[in-house]
Design an enzyme around this catalytic site. Structure first.
Site, short mmCIF file in Angstrom:
data_model
loop_
_atom_site.label_atom_id
_atom_site.label_comp_id
_atom_site.label_asym_id
_atom_site.label_seq_id
_atom_site.Cartn_x
_atom_site.Cartn_y
_atom_site.Cartn_z
N MET A 16 -3.72 4.36 1.00
CA MET A 16 -4.56 4.94 2.15
C MET A 16 -5.57 5.93 1.93
SD MET A 16 -3.16 3.27 4.67
CE MET A 16 -3.27 4.62 6.12
N ILE A 40 0.89 -1.10 0.05
CA ILE A 40 0.00 0.02 -0.14
C ILE A 40 0.82 1.13 0.02
CG2 ILE A 40 -0.10 0.36 2.37
CD1 ILE A 40 -3.22 0.84 2.06
N CYS A 41 0.29 2.52 -0.54
CA CYS A 41 0.78 3.78 -0.18
C CYS A 41 -0.21 4.59 -0.21
CB CYS A 41 1.97 3.91 -1.59
SG CYS A 41 0.85 4.31 -3.07
N GLN A 42 0.07 5.96 -0.80
CA GLN A 42 -0.90 7.04 -0.21
C GLN A 42 -2.08 6.64 -1.51
OE1 GLN A 42 -1.43 8.87 2.16
NE2 GLN A 42 -3.17 9.59 1.30
#
Length: 113
Positions: A110, A81-83
């Site tokens: 996110m 996951i990242c932003q």
């Protein structure tokens, strides 16, 4: 006429860059919530330490993009996951190149969680 060709090349390049990597599974943030308790999965957050510290999911380990991903276990599915989903897609591509078979990207990151 030249402008049209340049625009077409740029569009094709962007479509090619956004195309999912072959063999990388993609899940939604909603699906992620259902998988967080699975001990057969390793959860990796590739955002910066500052982003991770500001808001994170406790099951995720922070390994900013550019970290040595080869140290991750190959016997577990790696969920990344990242932003927004862009950096995690890059990390998934790197993992596939390193020979990881089970790699999953969280669409929307996110921001969608």
């Amino acid at each position: 006429m030249e402008t049209g060709i340049i625009i077409a090349v740029v569009v094709l390049f962007l479509v090619w860059r956004m195309k999912p990597t072959k063999g990388v599974k993609s899940i939604s943030a909603h699906q992620l919530k259902q998988e967080l308790s699975d001990s057969n999965k390793m959860f990796i957050d590739v955002r910066t330490p500052g982003e991770f510290k500001a808001r994170n999911i406790k099951q995720f380990k922070n390994m900013p993009l550019g970290s040595d991903l080869s140290k991750l276990p190959k016997d577990k599915e790696i969920v990344v996951i990242c932003q927004s989903g862009m950096r995690s897609a890059q990390a998934c591509k790197q993992l596939k190149k390193l020979g990881y078979e089970k790699v999953t990207n969280v669409r929307g990151g996110m921001g969608a969680y």
